[in-house]
Design a protein around this motif. Sequence first.
Motif, mmCIF file in Angstrom:
data_model
loop_
_atom_site.group_PDB
_atom_site.id
_atom_site.type_symbol
_atom_site.label_atom_id
_atom_site.label_comp_id
_atom_site.label_asym_id
_atom_site.label_seq_id
_atom_site.Cartn_x
_atom_site.Cartn_y
_atom_site.Cartn_z
ATOM 1 N N TRP A 140 0.830 -1.201 0.000
ATOM 2 C CA TRP A 140 0.000 0.000 0.000
ATOM 3 C C TRP A 140 0.868 1.257 0.000
ATOM 4 N N GLY A 141 0.465 2.282 -0.741
ATOM 5 C CA GLY A 141 1.171 3.552 -0.683
ATOM 6 C C GLY A 141 0.967 4.374 -1.927
ATOM 7 N N ASN A 142 1.427 5.639 -1.892
ATOM 8 C CA ASN A 142 1.331 6.503 -3.060
ATOM 9 C C ASN A 142 2.692 6.804 -3.666
ATOM 10 N N SER A 143 3.673 6.011 -3.300
ATOM 11 C CA SER A 143 5.009 6.149 -3.866
ATOM 12 C C SER A 143 5.283 5.018 -4.841
ATOM 13 N N GLU A 144 6.042 5.332 -5.913
ATOM 14 C CA GLU A 144 6.425 4.278 -6.847
ATOM 15 C C GLU A 144 7.154 3.138 -6.146
ATOM 16 N N ARG A 145 7.875 3.478 -5.087
ATOM 17 C CA ARG A 145 8.669 2.459 -4.386
ATOM 18 C C ARG A 145 7.808 1.402 -3.705
ATOM 19 N N SER A 146 6.512 1.696 -3.541
ATOM 20 C CA SER A 146 5.616 0.738 -2.899
ATOM 21 C C SER A 146 5.218 -0.397 -3.835
ATOM 22 N N TYR A 147 5.515 -0.254 -5.130
ATOM 23 C CA TYR A 147 5.017 -1.208 -6.127
ATOM 24 C C TYR A 147 6.198 -1.826 -6.871
ATOM 25 N N ASP A 148 6.194 -3.157 -6.954
ATOM 26 C CA ASP A 148 7.370 -3.843 -7.501
ATOM 27 C C ASP A 148 7.182 -4.394 -8.896
#
Length: 121
Positions: free
Chosen positions: A101-109
Amino acid sequence: QVQLVESGGGLVQAGGSLRLSCAASGRTFSGYAMAWFRQAPGKERVFVAAISGGGRYTSYADSVKGRFAISRDNAKNTVYLQMNGLKPEDTAVYYCGTGSWGNSERSYDYWGQGTQVTVAS
């Protein structure tokens, strides 16, 4: 291997609507948050909307609140982005991502290849 495939982009007049879809495979879909980001020409990729694994929680960028709606169908391993009241400034390549969960690109792989949305004035 995780794969995300976006569809539904296109050319639309200002004020119109589009629905983007992102079909996922390769991991337990309901176990991960999904998000949409977009990248306009010459600009960085930015957060648009996110939805939790079970679909209970959603989050939106201020620029799209009240116009866009994210949803998911875990039986179909698909996340959607309903876009209403489109504006020329919504023109961008839209990407879906899967991760925590999150609104940063780093949250998604993992990311899809993107789908172009063009809004004509």
